[in-house]
Design a protein around this motif. Structure first.
Motif, PDB file in Angstrom:
ATOM      1  N   UNK A 138      19.169   1.796  -4.201  1.00 43.31           N
ATOM      2  CA  UNK A 138      20.446   1.869  -4.907  1.00 43.31           C
ATOM      3  C   UNK A 138      20.382   1.548  -6.378  1.00 43.31           C
ATOM      4  N   UNK A 139      19.194   1.296  -6.927  1.00 41.87           N
ATOM      5  CA  UNK A 139      19.106   0.929  -8.339  1.00 41.87           C
ATOM      6  C   UNK A 139      18.308   1.929  -9.171  1.00 41.87           C
ATOM      7  N   UNK A 140      17.726   2.951  -8.513  1.00 47.66           N
ATOM      8  CA  UNK A 140      16.933   3.962  -9.223  1.00 47.66           C
ATOM      9  C   UNK A 140      15.942   3.311 -10.181  1.00 47.66           C
ATOM     10  N   UNK A 141      15.243   2.294  -9.672  1.00 43.90           N
ATOM     11  CA  UNK A 141      14.376   1.496 -10.537  1.00 43.90           C
ATOM     12  C   UNK A 141      13.022   1.279  -9.875  1.00 43.90           C
ATOM     13  N   UNK A 161      14.788  -7.547   1.458  1.00 43.54           N
ATOM     14  CA  UNK A 161      15.118  -6.562   2.485  1.00 43.54           C
ATOM     15  C   UNK A 161      15.563  -5.232   1.899  1.00 43.54           C
ATOM     16  N   UNK A 162      15.914  -5.200   0.615  1.00 38.92           N
ATOM     17  CA  UNK A 162      16.347  -3.953  -0.011  1.00 38.92           C
ATOM     18  C   UNK A 162      15.289  -3.402  -0.973  1.00 38.92           C
ATOM     19  N   UNK A 345      19.840   9.071  -3.861  1.00 40.71           N
ATOM     20  CA  UNK A 345      21.240   9.344  -3.527  1.00 40.71           C
ATOM     21  C   UNK A 345      21.717   8.377  -2.453  1.00 40.71           C
ATOM     22  N   UNK A 346      23.010   8.088  -2.478  1.00 47.00           N
ATOM     23  CA  UNK A 346      23.628   7.198  -1.489  1.00 47.00           C
ATOM     24  C   UNK A 346      24.610   7.994  -0.638  1.00 47.00           C
ATOM     25  N   UNK A 347      24.527   7.802   0.671  1.00 43.64           N
ATOM     26  CA  UNK A 347      25.450   8.432   1.614  1.00 43.64           C
ATOM     27  C   UNK A 347      25.898   7.382   2.622  1.00 43.64           C
ATOM     28  N   UNK A 353      25.357   2.273   5.240  1.00 49.64           N
ATOM     29  CA  UNK A 353      24.974   2.851   3.958  1.00 49.64           C
ATOM     30  C   UNK A 353      23.513   3.283   4.016  1.00 49.64           C
ATOM     31  N   UNK A 354      23.253   4.490   3.526  1.00 48.85           N
ATOM     32  CA  UNK A 354      21.917   5.042   3.522  1.00 48.85           C
ATOM     33  C   UNK A 354      21.549   5.498   2.113  1.00 48.85           C
ATOM     34  N   UNK A 355      20.251   5.434   1.824  1.00 54.10           N
ATOM     35  CA  UNK A 355      19.762   5.861   0.514  1.00 54.10           C
ATOM     36  C   UNK A 355      18.598   6.830   0.695  1.00 54.10           C
ATOM     37  N   UNK A 356      18.652   7.912  -0.059  1.00 52.89           N
ATOM     38  CA  UNK A 356      17.533   8.849  -0.125  1.00 52.89           C
ATOM     39  C   UNK A 356      16.614   8.391  -1.247  1.00 52.89           C
TER      40      UNK A 356
END
Length: 567
Positions: A138-141, A161-162, A345-347, A353-356
């Protein structure tokens, strides 16, 4: 001098049959022809193999023309780069080894993304990590940590965990490879991500033997306790969930201005990303878009033009080429990836919550509970290192602390012996309740609920941070210790703690176990241990028996800086 090993980067390929014909089909025939590549079929002690070699030449280096305009001096220098790649099959698995530019000839989508990482978390010394590459959901980092001398995992701050660890480098622990036989007593290093970079045997038999040893470790080995967290965060694999996620994202790619889609540099490109001066993006087009950096707007625009249901496929098939100059000849190319790998991307599916991330889906928070439980369980040693006296039911905390000092020679009571808060001089801060002879800070609390324990954990964190960050607090604390001990205890003026002891008595709990700690306190304890470990401070938690009841068994939890750190 002839050497028996050579440092190489090896990849494990997925979906490739272990035959010479199938391995040859891995390569782009047109690309090989364009480079004038030679194809060989070496005999590697019975292992099927394909060996590709070629040269990449330019009559003029890319800097010649622009520098001639700048200086007015015409200089022509040629450029020649070489490429070689060896594919070989060992026990049904296909491996690829690239030399010079050869690794670029191996299609990225065939590389097992966790091969190198799977090996190093089973074989690397967790106390001697030299480098790490991780990504936060979620941070594109992308976060890169480099520590040439090596340090314990907790100090790198990658246990979360994230946070997804993409690569680890460090020293191997008792690795049964060719290098270990020829370099006895010398440290053997490795870097593991999608590829595995380490010294491998040069002779065919030794190379095949090394590959078998690596495969056995990945297949049968158990991750180090301090590194097993890397394996807990895995991509979503449920087919129905994946189908729903991709359908939802495909629909959003057809819309304009979605802030939940961002650009993220693929972890494997963190080295070449800084070298690239031109990006060529080709999606559903015969022509490539030239830009000075990755062009997210163009990628999303091309995705919108694709038909519904085909947008993700268009991005997977589209390419992003990183190069050093606008001519982008083959010898100037730094890397080629699919376009989807650059998107994060977040969906959301209901409350989930899921992240690609780099083409794979991850669920946010999926490993959180498991990480907390694993961390608390890992804090239980077989033998307590510290056993405190029983705490009588009607005894105050201050009275108990003073009695501990009476019964423990060399201990010092600092309960209520405060220092000035550097943020507000009218406030006072208690650094600790007790100080052990080895300068361990001890914090004591009796609790019937999670509130007092939260205070205990926060006190420990604040005390450590103040002693590490405030010269005035260090000075006051050292002076107070000297005065209260009558000059018997002299701390260095630059003293900072390396260990703290959290001593607690839980009311209505007969034994201190992970399950007996209040639920909220399990989480805050895990967070405290993680925060202090990243500051290089070891944490130990011990139970205190109730003195006016039947003697209770005591448990001690410990967490060293190089031990398993909670997410």
């Amino acid at each position: 001098m002839t050497t028996n090993t050579e440092v190489r980067t090896i990849y494990r390929l997925s979906g490739v049959a272990p035959t010479s014909e199938a391995m040859l089909d891995v390569f782009d025939a047109e690309s090989l022809d364009r480079h004038g590549a030679d194809v060989h079929f070496p005999d590697l002690v019975g292992a099927p193999a394909v060996y590709i070699t070629c040269g990449m030449e330019s009559e003029e280096a890319p800097w010649c023309a622009p520098m001639a305009r700048t200086t007015g001096i015409e200089v022509t220098e040629s450029v020649r780069r070489t490429a070689a790649v060896l594919l070989l099959a060992v026990d049904g698995e296909v491996y690829g080894i690239g030399c010079d530019q050869g690794y670029r000839l191996i299609p990225d989508h065939l590389k097992d993304k966790r091969f190198g990482l799977s090996f190093v978390i089973r074989q690397m010394d967790p106390a001697m990590i030299r480098g790490a590459v991780s990504k936060s959901l979620g941070q594109a980092r992308t976060d890169i940590s480099l520590t040439p001398g090596g340090m314990p995992v907790p100090l790198l701050g990658i246990r979360d965990h994230s946070r997804i660890v993409r690569s680890l480098g460090g020293y191997l622990d008792g690795v049964p490879l060719t290098r270990s036989r020829y370099a006895r007593g010398k440290a053997v290093s490795a870097q593991g991500g999608s590829g595995l970079k380490l010294a491998l045997g040069v002779e065919p038999g030794e190379l095949v033997s090394d590959l078998r040893a690596i495969a056995a470790i990945c297949r049968e080995g158990t991750p180090h306790q301090e590194l097993e967290f890397v394996d807990r965060i895995v991509p979503v694999s449920d087919p129905s969930t994946l189908a729903t996620l991709e359908q939802a994202l495909d629909g959003r790619l057809g819309m304009r201005g979605d802030a939940r889609i961002a650009a993220s540099v693929p972890a494997d490109l963190h080295e070449v990303y800084g070298e690239a001066t031109i990006y060529l993006t080709r999606i559903n087009s015969g022509d490539a878009r030239h830009s000075d950096d990755f062009d997210l707007g163009y990628v999303l625009e091309r995705a919108r033009l694709a038909q519904a249901g085909q947008r993700l496929a268009a991005l997977r098939e589209g390419t992003v080429t990183l190069a050093r100059n606008r001519r982008a000849k083959a010898f100037h190319t730094l890397a080629v990836t699919d376009a989807l790998s650059w998107l994060e991307a977040e969906v959301s599916l209901g409350p989930r919550r899921f992240f690609l991330l780099e083409g794979e889906w991850y669920e946010a928070g999926a490993a959180y509970v498991e990480e907390c439980r694993a961390a608390v369980t890992a804090l239980l040693p077989s033998r307590p290192s510290v056993t405190l006296p029983a705490w009588h039911y009607d005894e105050s905390e201050n009275a108990y602390n003073n009695r501990v000092v009476d019964e423990r020679p060399g201990w010092l009571c600092l309960d209520t012996k405060n220092v000035t808060n550097p943020l507000r001089r009218t406030d006072q801060v208690e650094i600790c309740d007790l100080l052990m002879p080895d300068d361990t800070l001890v914090f004591v609390k009796r609790a019937a609920g999670s509130g007092p324990l939260s205070h205990l954990f926060n006190q420990a964190r604040v005390a450590v941070e103040l002693l590490q960050e405030s010269a005035r607090v260090r000075e006051q604390f050292s002076a107070k210790v000297a005065r209260l001990s009558g000059g018997k205890r002299v701390l260095p003026k630059e003293f900072t703690p390396t260990r703290v002891l959290l001593a607690m008595q839980l009311k209505s709990r007969e034994q201190l176990t992970p399950d007996s700690v209040f639920g909220f306190s399990q989480i805050t304890l895990a967070q405290t241990a993680k925060a202090l470990a990243t500051r290089g401070v070891a944490v130990e938690v011990t139970g205190i028996a109730e003195g006016d009841r039947e003697a209770l068994s005591q448990q001690s939890w410990s967490l060293e800086p190089a031990a398993d750190i909670p997410a």
